[in-house]
Motif scaffolding. Structure first.
Motif, PDB file in Angstrom:
ATOM      1  N   GLY A 124      60.570  -7.023 -39.367  1.00  0.00           N
ATOM      2  CA  GLY A 124      59.296  -7.216 -39.914  1.00  0.00           C
ATOM      3  C   GLY A 124      58.249  -6.564 -39.342  1.00  0.00           C
ATOM      4  O   GLY A 124      56.774  -6.523 -39.425  1.00  0.00           O
ATOM      5  N   ARG A 125      58.476  -5.168 -38.508  1.00  0.00           N
ATOM      6  CA  ARG A 125      57.614  -4.758 -37.867  1.00  0.00           C
ATOM      7  C   ARG A 125      57.156  -3.560 -38.804  1.00  0.00           C
ATOM      8  O   ARG A 125      58.080  -2.966 -39.573  1.00  0.00           O
ATOM      9  CB  ARG A 125      58.423  -4.092 -36.378  1.00  0.00           C
ATOM     10  N   HIS A 126      56.002  -2.913 -38.594  1.00  0.00           N
ATOM     11  CA  HIS A 126      55.553  -1.929 -39.709  1.00  0.00           C
ATOM     12  C   HIS A 126      55.144  -0.741 -39.172  1.00  0.00           C
ATOM     13  O   HIS A 126      54.998   0.241 -39.850  1.00  0.00           O
ATOM     14  CB  HIS A 126      54.205  -2.541 -40.242  1.00  0.00           C
ATOM     15  N   VAL A 127      55.467  -0.402 -37.860  1.00  0.00           N
ATOM     16  CA  VAL A 127      55.223   0.863 -37.382  1.00  0.00           C
ATOM     17  C   VAL A 127      56.160   0.989 -36.204  1.00  0.00           C
ATOM     18  O   VAL A 127      56.725  -0.105 -35.622  1.00  0.00           O
ATOM     19  CB  VAL A 127      53.788   1.167 -36.474  1.00  0.00           C
ATOM     20  N   ILE A 128      56.906   2.179 -36.056  1.00  0.00           N
ATOM     21  CA  ILE A 128      58.100   2.587 -35.160  1.00  0.00           C
ATOM     22  C   ILE A 128      57.495   3.954 -34.377  1.00  0.00           C
ATOM     23  O   ILE A 128      56.845   4.724 -34.945  1.00  0.00           O
ATOM     24  CB  ILE A 128      59.067   2.435 -35.874  1.00  0.00           C
ATOM     25  N   ALA A 129      57.880   3.911 -32.993  1.00  0.00           N
ATOM     26  CA  ALA A 129      57.830   5.032 -32.181  1.00  0.00           C
ATOM     27  C   ALA A 129      58.621   6.492 -32.822  1.00  0.00           C
ATOM     28  O   ALA A 129      59.900   6.033 -33.140  1.00  0.00           O
ATOM     29  CB  ALA A 129      58.136   4.911 -30.732  1.00  0.00           C
ATOM     30  N   ALA A 130      58.283   7.592 -33.071  1.00  0.00           N
ATOM     31  CA  ALA A 130      59.087   8.635 -33.333  1.00  0.00           C
ATOM     32  C   ALA A 130      58.689   9.844 -32.772  1.00  0.00           C
ATOM     33  O   ALA A 130      57.348  10.150 -32.681  1.00  0.00           O
ATOM     34  CB  ALA A 130      58.800   8.579 -35.010  1.00  0.00           C
ATOM     35  N   VAL A 131      59.398  10.719 -32.697  1.00  0.00           N
ATOM     36  CA  VAL A 131      59.329  11.850 -32.461  1.00  0.00           C
ATOM     37  C   VAL A 131      59.638  12.962 -33.403  1.00  0.00           C
ATOM     38  O   VAL A 131      60.557  12.717 -34.395  1.00  0.00           O
ATOM     39  CB  VAL A 131      59.865  12.731 -30.970  1.00  0.00           C
ATOM     40  N   ALA A 132      58.840  14.202 -33.635  1.00  0.00           N
ATOM     41  CA  ALA A 132      58.967  14.959 -34.878  1.00  0.00           C
ATOM     42  C   ALA A 132      59.692  16.484 -34.115  1.00  0.00           C
ATOM     43  O   ALA A 132      59.208  16.844 -33.154  1.00  0.00           O
ATOM     44  CB  ALA A 132      57.533  15.185 -35.612  1.00  0.00           C
ATOM     45  N   VAL A 133      60.641  16.776 -34.628  1.00  0.00           N
ATOM     46  CA  VAL A 133      61.011  18.042 -34.563  1.00  0.00           C
ATOM     47  C   VAL A 133      60.151  19.246 -34.852  1.00  0.00           C
ATOM     48  O   VAL A 133      59.587  18.882 -35.957  1.00  0.00           O
ATOM     49  CB  VAL A 133      62.590  18.122 -35.216  1.00  0.00           C
ATOM     50  N   GLY A 134      60.124  20.196 -34.263  1.00  0.00           N
ATOM     51  CA  GLY A 134      59.039  21.366 -34.778  1.00  0.00           C
ATOM     52  C   GLY A 134      59.500  21.770 -35.890  1.00  0.00           C
ATOM     53  O   GLY A 134      60.851  21.538 -36.409  1.00  0.00           O
ATOM     54  N   SER A 135      58.724  22.485 -36.551  1.00  0.00           N
ATOM     55  CA  SER A 135      59.133  23.153 -37.839  1.00  0.00           C
ATOM     56  C   SER A 135      59.607  24.253 -37.770  1.00  0.00           C
ATOM     57  O   SER A 135      60.225  24.949 -38.889  1.00  0.00           O
ATOM     58  CB  SER A 135      57.749  23.009 -38.799  1.00  0.00           C
ATOM     59  N   SER A 136      59.772  24.998 -36.905  1.00  0.00           N
ATOM     60  CA  SER A 136      60.296  26.307 -36.718  1.00  0.00           C
ATOM     61  C   SER A 136      61.633  26.404 -37.133  1.00  0.00           C
ATOM     62  O   SER A 136      62.475  25.404 -36.665  1.00  0.00           O
ATOM     63  CB  SER A 136      60.121  27.111 -35.340  1.00  0.00           C
ATOM     64  N   VAL A 137      62.173  27.422 -37.557  1.00  0.00           N
ATOM     65  CA  VAL A 137      63.782  27.343 -37.957  1.00  0.00           C
ATOM     66  C   VAL A 137      64.579  27.417 -36.512  1.00  0.00           C
ATOM     67  O   VAL A 137      65.561  26.686 -36.563  1.00  0.00           O
ATOM     68  CB  VAL A 137      63.973  28.949 -38.516  1.00  0.00           C
ATOM     69  N   GLU A 138      64.082  28.069 -35.628  1.00  0.00           N
ATOM     70  CA  GLU A 138      64.603  27.982 -34.275  1.00  0.00           C
ATOM     71  C   GLU A 138      64.683  26.559 -33.682  1.00  0.00           C
ATOM     72  O   GLU A 138      65.568  25.997 -33.199  1.00  0.00           O
ATOM     73  CB  GLU A 138      63.824  28.667 -33.198  1.00  0.00           C
ATOM     74  N   ALA A 139      63.449  25.535 -33.983  1.00  0.00           N
ATOM     75  CA  ALA A 139      63.527  24.190 -33.841  1.00  0.00           C
ATOM     76  C   ALA A 139      64.547  23.558 -34.340  1.00  0.00           C
ATOM     77  O   ALA A 139      65.325  22.543 -34.034  1.00  0.00           O
ATOM     78  CB  ALA A 139      62.067  23.494 -33.723  1.00  0.00           C
ATOM     79  N   GLN A 140      64.717  23.594 -35.599  1.00  0.00           N
ATOM     80  CA  GLN A 140      65.604  23.080 -36.473  1.00  0.00           C
ATOM     81  C   GLN A 140      67.089  23.404 -36.282  1.00  0.00           C
ATOM     82  O   GLN A 140      67.613  22.525 -36.078  1.00  0.00           O
ATOM     83  CB  GLN A 140      65.300  23.347 -37.979  1.00  0.00           C
ATOM     84  N   ARG A 141      67.142  24.462 -35.957  1.00  0.00           N
ATOM     85  CA  ARG A 141      68.763  24.877 -35.354  1.00  0.00           C
ATOM     86  C   ARG A 141      68.872  24.139 -34.014  1.00  0.00           C
ATOM     87  O   ARG A 141      70.320  23.722 -34.020  1.00  0.00           O
ATOM     88  CB  ARG A 141      68.896  26.317 -35.259  1.00  0.00           C
ATOM     89  N   HIS A 142      68.201  24.172 -33.019  1.00  0.00           N
ATOM     90  CA  HIS A 142      68.368  23.497 -31.925  1.00  0.00           C
ATOM     91  C   HIS A 142      68.433  21.980 -32.104  1.00  0.00           C
ATOM     92  O   HIS A 142      69.595  21.244 -31.286  1.00  0.00           O
ATOM     93  CB  HIS A 142      67.072  23.787 -30.916  1.00  0.00           C
TER      94      HIS A 142
END
Length: 120
Positions: free
Chosen positions: A68-86
């Motif tokens: 029943g928790r409404h928020v969670i800790a998250a990290v976002a992957v960078g938006s560059s193609v290089e970051a997505q591939r990594h």
């Protein structure tokens, strides 16, 4: 090496999109994670894309919902193609090289955990 991840932030669980190709949920694992999160908290944030699509941590997210928790800790992957591939390389390697404990290791960990709880 580039900076691949943003710092962890707290975001509403309902703002996270589950991709169509996500793995099937293991409800037993969700329950166990919920119990663990209730006892010790979330040890690893989930990982999302910059568009808030879930990339890693579906069982943790569902455990949060179950609690029943409404928020969670998250990290976002960078938006560059290089970051997505990594990130994709990291995800594949995590799946390929994940070590599953033997029964002996599980028994040892369970014994250690029981002893910790007794001494607390």
């Amino acid at each position: 090496m580039s900076f691949w991840f943003e710092e962890a932030v707290y975001i509403p669980v309902d703002d996270i999109t589950i991709p169509d190709n996500a793995s099937q949920l293991d409800q037993e694992l969700v329950g166990k994670l919920a119990e663990s999160i209730e006892r010790v908290g979330l040890l690893n944030p989930i990982v999302i894309g910059c568009d808030r699509v879930l990339l890693n941590g579906r069982h943790r997210l569902e455990a949060y919902r179950k609690l029943g928790r409404h928020v969670i800790a998250a990290v976002a992957v960078g938006s560059s193609v290089e970051a997505q591939r990594h990130f994709e390389q990291c995800r594949i390697e995590e799946k390929l090289f994940k070590k599953y404990p033997t029964q002996e290791e599980l028994d040892s960990l369970a014994s250690h955990h029981r002893n910790m709880l007794k001494s607390a």
